[in-house]
Design an enzyme around this catalytic site. Structure first.
Site, PDB file in Angstrom:
ATOM      1  N   CYS A 196     -25.095 -28.509  13.745  1.00 35.03           N
ATOM      2  CA  CYS A 196     -25.538 -29.212  12.536  1.00 35.03           C
ATOM      3  C   CYS A 196     -26.980 -29.693  12.737  1.00 35.03           C
ATOM      4  N   HIS A 197     -27.687 -29.919  11.632  1.00 32.23           N
ATOM      5  CA  HIS A 197     -29.067 -30.398  11.757  1.00 32.23           C
ATOM      6  C   HIS A 197     -29.147 -31.760  12.436  1.00 32.23           C
ATOM      7  N   THR A 198     -28.069 -32.508  12.383  1.00 30.36           N
ATOM      8  CA  THR A 198     -28.084 -33.815  13.048  1.00 30.36           C
ATOM      9  C   THR A 198     -28.145 -33.652  14.574  1.00 30.36           C
ATOM     10  N   HIS A 256     -20.902 -32.066  17.221  1.00 28.52           N
ATOM     11  CA  HIS A 256     -19.916 -32.926  16.548  1.00 28.52           C
ATOM     12  C   HIS A 256     -19.151 -32.163  15.468  1.00 28.52           C
ATOM     13  N   GLU A 257     -19.198 -30.829  15.527  1.00 28.06           N
ATOM     14  CA  GLU A 257     -18.529 -30.031  14.493  1.00 28.06           C
ATOM     15  C   GLU A 257     -17.566 -29.086  15.222  1.00 28.06           C
ATOM     16  N   CYS A 317      -8.999 -45.517  12.506  1.00 24.21           N
ATOM     17  CA  CYS A 317      -7.979 -46.213  13.316  1.00 24.21           C
ATOM     18  C   CYS A 317      -6.802 -46.649  12.466  1.00 24.21           C
ATOM     19  N   CYS A 348      -8.423 -51.294  11.171  1.00 14.95           N
ATOM     20  CA  CYS A 348      -9.553 -52.233  11.068  1.00 14.95           C
ATOM     21  C   CYS A 348      -9.808 -52.538   9.583  1.00 14.95           C
ATOM     22  N   CYS A 360     -10.932 -49.462   7.652  1.00 17.22           N
ATOM     23  CA  CYS A 360      -9.860 -48.496   7.392  1.00 17.22           C
ATOM     24  C   CYS A 360      -8.869 -49.014   6.353  1.00 17.22           C
ATOM     25  N   CYS A 388     -15.143 -46.501   9.993  1.00 18.25           N
ATOM     26  CA  CYS A 388     -14.162 -47.233  10.797  1.00 18.25           C
ATOM     27  C   CYS A 388     -14.957 -48.056  11.802  1.00 18.25           C
ATOM     28  N   ARG A 430     -17.216 -48.059  16.857  1.00 21.57           N
ATOM     29  CA  ARG A 430     -18.581 -47.681  16.466  1.00 21.57           C
ATOM     30  C   ARG A 430     -19.628 -48.166  17.480  1.00 21.57           C
ATOM     31  N   CYS A 436     -17.890 -31.462   9.962  1.00 23.07           N
ATOM     32  CA  CYS A 436     -19.072 -32.161   9.433  1.00 23.07           C
ATOM     33  C   CYS A 436     -19.574 -31.571   8.119  1.00 23.07           C
ATOM     34  N   ARG A 481     -25.029 -21.903   8.566  1.00 23.65           N
ATOM     35  CA  ARG A 481     -24.375 -22.452   9.749  1.00 23.65           C
ATOM     36  C   ARG A 481     -24.239 -21.381  10.832  1.00 23.65           C
TER      37      ARG A 481
HETATM   38  N1  LIG Z   1     -24.585 -38.295   5.956  1.00 27.14           N
HETATM   39  C1  LIG Z   1     -23.860 -37.438   6.644  1.00 27.14           C
HETATM   40  O1  LIG Z   1     -22.664 -37.661   6.879  1.00 27.14           O
HETATM   41  C2  LIG Z   1     -24.465 -36.161   7.112  1.00 27.14           C
HETATM   42  C3  LIG Z   1     -25.813 -35.933   7.007  1.00 27.14           C
HETATM   43  N2  LIG Z   1     -26.344 -34.747   7.397  1.00 27.14           N
HETATM   44  C4  LIG Z   1     -27.770 -34.567   7.158  1.00 27.14           C
HETATM   45  O2  LIG Z   1     -27.899 -33.867   5.925  1.00 27.14           O
HETATM   46  C5  LIG Z   1     -29.124 -33.150   5.899  1.00 27.14           C
HETATM   47  C6  LIG Z   1     -28.879 -31.710   5.480  1.00 27.14           C
HETATM   48  O3  LIG Z   1     -28.190 -31.010   6.480  1.00 27.14           O
HETATM   49  P1  LIG Z   1     -28.083 -29.409   6.435  1.00 27.14           P
HETATM   50  O4  LIG Z   1     -27.559 -28.953   5.137  1.00 27.14           O
HETATM   51  O5  LIG Z   1     -27.367 -29.023   7.666  1.00 27.14           O
HETATM   52  O6  LIG Z   1     -29.642 -29.058   6.536  1.00 27.14           O
HETATM   53  P2  LIG Z   1     -30.512 -27.766   6.112  1.00 27.14           P
HETATM   54  O7  LIG Z   1     -31.832 -27.916   6.814  1.00 27.14           O
HETATM   55  O8  LIG Z   1     -29.734 -26.535   6.328  1.00 27.14           O
HETATM   56  O9  LIG Z   1     -30.726 -27.930   4.559  1.00 27.14           O
HETATM   57  C7  LIG Z   1     -31.761 -28.648   4.005  1.00 27.14           C
HETATM   58  C8  LIG Z   1     -32.393 -27.795   2.914  1.00 27.14           C
HETATM   59  O10 LIG Z   1     -33.374 -28.593   2.278  1.00 27.14           O
HETATM   60  C9  LIG Z   1     -34.539 -27.813   2.096  1.00 27.14           C
HETATM   61  N3  LIG Z   1     -35.685 -28.701   1.963  1.00 27.14           N
HETATM   62  C10 LIG Z   1     -36.515 -29.175   2.925  1.00 27.14           C
HETATM   63  N4  LIG Z   1     -37.450 -29.944   2.385  1.00 27.14           N
HETATM   64  C11 LIG Z   1     -37.219 -29.966   1.050  1.00 27.14           C
HETATM   65  C12 LIG Z   1     -37.879 -30.569  -0.062  1.00 27.14           C
HETATM   66  N5  LIG Z   1     -38.961 -31.315   0.122  1.00 27.14           N
HETATM   67  N6  LIG Z   1     -37.354 -30.383  -1.297  1.00 27.14           N
HETATM   68  C13 LIG Z   1     -36.272 -29.616  -1.485  1.00 27.14           C
HETATM   69  N7  LIG Z   1     -35.617 -28.990  -0.464  1.00 27.14           N
HETATM   70  C14 LIG Z   1     -36.089 -29.171   0.772  1.00 27.14           C
HETATM   71  C15 LIG Z   1     -34.578 -26.927   3.319  1.00 27.14           C
HETATM   72  O11 LIG Z   1     -35.452 -25.818   3.130  1.00 27.14           O
HETATM   73  P3  LIG Z   1     -35.932 -24.929   4.396  1.00 27.14           P
HETATM   74  O12 LIG Z   1     -34.852 -23.936   4.611  1.00 27.14           O
HETATM   75  O13 LIG Z   1     -37.217 -24.311   3.941  1.00 27.14           O
HETATM   76  O14 LIG Z   1     -36.109 -25.890   5.536  1.00 27.14           O
HETATM   77  C16 LIG Z   1     -33.123 -26.536   3.429  1.00 27.14           C
HETATM   78  O15 LIG Z   1     -32.813 -25.443   2.586  1.00 27.14           O
HETATM   79  C17 LIG Z   1     -29.739 -33.323   7.280  1.00 27.14           C
HETATM   80  O16 LIG Z   1     -30.663 -34.398   7.197  1.00 27.14           O
HETATM   81  C18 LIG Z   1     -28.547 -33.734   8.144  1.00 27.14           C
HETATM   82  O17 LIG Z   1     -28.942 -34.449   9.290  1.00 27.14           O
HETATM   83  C19 LIG Z   1     -25.570 -33.718   7.856  1.00 27.14           C
HETATM   84  C20 LIG Z   1     -24.233 -33.891   7.971  1.00 27.14           C
HETATM   85  C21 LIG Z   1     -23.574 -35.152   7.695  1.00 27.14           C
HETATM   86  N1  LIG Z   2     -27.709 -42.632  14.551  1.00 26.85           N
HETATM   87  C1  LIG Z   2     -28.614 -42.618  13.447  1.00 26.85           C
HETATM   88  C2  LIG Z   2     -27.982 -42.234  12.152  1.00 26.85           C
HETATM   89  C3  LIG Z   2     -27.303 -40.885  12.191  1.00 26.85           C
HETATM   90  C4  LIG Z   2     -26.405 -40.791  11.008  1.00 26.85           C
HETATM   91  O1  LIG Z   2     -26.717 -41.301   9.953  1.00 26.85           O
HETATM   92  N2  LIG Z   2     -25.277 -40.131  11.143  1.00 26.85           N
HETATM   93  C5  LIG Z   2     -24.386 -39.897  10.029  1.00 26.85           C
HETATM   94  C6  LIG Z   2     -23.694 -38.632  10.243  1.00 26.85           C
HETATM   95  S1  LIG Z   2     -24.813 -37.292  10.353  1.00 26.85           S
HETATM   96  C7  LIG Z   2     -23.845 -36.023  10.673  1.00 26.85           C
HETATM   97  O2  LIG Z   2     -24.274 -34.938  10.847  1.00 26.85           O
HETATM   98  C8  LIG Z   2     -23.307 -40.962   9.917  1.00 26.85           C
HETATM   99  O3  LIG Z   2     -22.149 -40.721   9.664  1.00 26.85           O
HETATM  100  N3  LIG Z   2     -23.669 -42.176  10.052  1.00 26.85           N
HETATM  101  C9  LIG Z   2     -22.753 -43.255  10.009  1.00 26.85           C
HETATM  102  C10 LIG Z   2     -22.635 -43.887  11.356  1.00 26.85           C
HETATM  103  O4  LIG Z   2     -21.866 -44.843  11.491  1.00 26.85           O
HETATM  104  O5  LIG Z   2     -23.283 -43.412  12.287  1.00 26.85           O
HETATM  105  C11 LIG Z   2     -29.405 -43.909  13.294  1.00 26.85           C
HETATM  106  O6  LIG Z   2     -29.176 -44.811  14.075  1.00 26.85           O
HETATM  107  O7  LIG Z   2     -30.242 -43.940  12.392  1.00 26.85           O
HETATM  108 ZN   LIG Z   3     -23.326 -33.010  11.159  1.00 29.70          ZN
HETATM  109 ZN   LIG Z   4     -10.736 -48.329  11.601  1.00 34.23          ZN
END
Ligand SMILES: NC(=O)C1=CN([C@@H]2O[C@H](COP(=O)(O)OP(=O)(O)OC[C@H]3O[C@@H](n4cnc5c(N)ncnc54)[C@H](OP(=O)(O)O)[C@@H]3O)[C@@H](O)[C@H]2O)C=CC1
Ligand SMILES: N[C@@H](CCC(=O)N[C@@H](CSC=O)C(=O)NCC(=O)O)C(=O)O
Ligand SMILES: [Zn+2]
Ligand SMILES: [Zn+2]
Length: 382
Positions: free
Chosen positions: A48-50, A70-71, A100, A103, A106, A114, A118, A177, A374
């Site tokens: 994942c990008h994270t 994490h995936e 859990c 908490c 949850c 949760c 954390r 994820c 992916r």
């Molecule tokens: N909150 C959560 O629980 C989670 C958060 N994340 C986060 O979500 C985000 C997306 O993840 P993922 O789908 O894997 O990432 P990707 O990089 O695969 O997708 C992001 C897309 O956005 C495009 N992009 C980049 N800049 C811009 C812009 N300015 N305007 C429009 N589009 C743009 C990218 O283009 P290009 O291909 O040209 O780079 C790409 O196609 C990441 O920041 C990741 O860390 C992921 C999983 C869980």
């Molecule tokens: N550790 C970072 C923040 C990273 C983050 O926001 N993680 C997401 C999942 S991203 C998955 O690919 C998330 O679930 N956050 C909730 C959490 O409790 O971590 C920072 O400190 O900024």
């Molecule tokens: Zn992820």
């Molecule tokens: Zn919990």
């Protein structure tokens, strides 16, 4: 009982020794699970990008040396004392958002976060404050409570869920994820309504999963915004109705202008799936006055902050965030697996690249290229 139960296992892992360095494919010692812990033989993991974000050093919680990932999906090898929710031989998905079930988070129906582990999870430690990984005579940190870039990993029992054994693990890993995050953000966090207009910024795995969730909710217009023109075809394949490339707009016209024009005043729901704080602002400002909601999913680098004129909120736009799509993993992930097996949830379509664990640095490289949605790693293949 497995022959390795109670013993330290030496296996291969990809270790991140420092920020910005390549991952090192080498031996790691994985200690047996302690009470309320589970040791999993990881069969497949997505990248994942994270993971890349933390490896880059931009995550304020990122510490090294660490085993990222994490995936992941795998099979339970052994369990510690007191584990009742999974047993040896179960097919499982690791959960970076644990559940859990006791908490205050949850017990609330307002969040999937949760609170139980954390604090230690954020420090790269197991709930007792120690680590189960050692390499080169040093302790190695855990990541997001999962560390799936190791052939064996140890997780808290609340960080794992058993799923149907007939579900292929090279697909269920992605429910750990990216897919769940986007799909859940549309269906659970936002609760997109039938006929509503949606804009999704960033068509990676997360953004395309939001599109899939919006389609399932019966959204009206589903507009994808991405700077990569090749994402238009991807977006259409997942059910988007329109595509906007900000780089192709006429001079002087912003993406906000364009979306407001296309939706008679603004979108009902927008989603940031880029992690870019300027995009987050545009996503909020493209919302309809009075009720439009913008959901932040993307993870922004340390030090980045979001900004807008408070007037945007005074006039009824709402900023929200979503982690793991609002999905409570132990309660809800088995149903997503069922949805996949019964053809209601696309998963196979997200896999563009396949690699082995030894090839993990190539997987990180392809992830930077626009054609990767992916990459899935076969963790047991040499
Ligand atoms: N909150 C959560 O629980 C989670 C958060 N994340 C986060 O979500 C985000 C997306 O993840 P993922 O789908 O894997 O990432 P990707 O990089 O695969 O997708 C992001 C897309 O956005 C495009 N992009 C980049 N800049 C811009 C812009 N300015 N305007 C429009 N589009 C743009 C990218 O283009 P290009 O291909 O040209 O780079 C790409 O196609 C990441 O920041 C990741 O860390 C992921 C999983 C869980
Ligand atoms: N550790 C970072 C923040 C990273 C983050 O926001 N993680 C997401 C999942 S991203 C998955 O690919 C998330 O679930 N956050 C909730 C959490 O409790 O971590 C920072 O400190 O900024
Ligand atoms: Zn992820
Ligand atoms: Zn919990």
């Amino acid at each position: 009982m497995s022959s390795t139960e109670g013993k330290t296992i030496t296996c291969k892992a990809a270790i991140a020794w420092g920020a910005g360095q390549e991952l090192s494919y080498e031996d790691v010692e994985v200690a047996p699970p302690k009470a309320h812990e589970v040791r999993i033989k990881i069969h497949y993991t997505g990248v994942c990008h994270t993971d890349a974000y933390t490896l880059s050093g931009k995550d304020p919680e990122g510490a090294f040396p660490i085993i990222l990932g994490h995936e992941g999906a795998g099979i339970v090898e052994s369990v510690g004392e007191g584990v009742t929710n999974v047993k040896v031989g179960d097919h499982v998905v690791a959960l970076y958002t644990p559940e859990c079930k006791e908490c205050k988070f949850c017990l609330s129906n307002k969040t999937n976060l949760c609170g139980k582990i954390r604090a230690t999870q954020g420090k790269g430690l197991m709930p007792d404050g120690t680590t189960r990984f050692r390499a080169r005579g040093q302790d190695i940190l855990h990541f997001m409570g999962t560390s799936t870039f190791s052939q064996y990993t140890v997780v808290a029992d609340i960080s794992v869920v058993a799923v149907q054994p007939d579900a292929p693990m090279d697909r269920t890993c992605l429910l750990g994820c990216g897919i769940t995050t986007g799909y859940g953000a549309a269906r659970i966090t936002a609760g997109v309504e039938k006929g509503s207009n949606v804009a999704v910024f960033g068509a990676g795995c997360v953004g395309l999963s939001v599109v899939q969730g919006a389609v399932a909710q019966g959204a009206g217009k589903i507009i994808v915004v991405d700077v990569n023109q090749a994402k238009e075809e991807w977006s259409t394949r997942f059910g988007a109705t329109d595509f906007v490339n900000p780089a192709k707009l006429p001079e002087g016209k912003t993406v906000v202008d364009q979306l407001v024009e296309m939706t008679d005043g603004g979108c009902d729901y927008t989603f940031d799936c880029t992690g870019n704080v300027s995009v987050m602002r545009a996503a909020l400002e493209a919302c309809h006055k009075g009720w439009g909601q913008s959901i932040i999913i993307g993870v922004a680098a340390a030090g980045q902050e979001i900004a807008t004129r408070p007037f945007q909120l005074v006039t009824g736009r709402v900023w929200k965030g979503s982690a793991f799509g609002g999905v409570k993993g132990r309660s809800q992930l088995p149903d997503l697996v069922k949805d996949y097996l019964e053809g209601r949830l696309k998963v196979d379509e997200f896999i563009t690249h396949r690699k082995t664990l030894a090839e993990i640095n190539d997987a990180f490289e392809v992830m930077k290229q626009g054609d990767c949605i992916r990459a899935v790693l076969d963790m047991q293949k040499a």
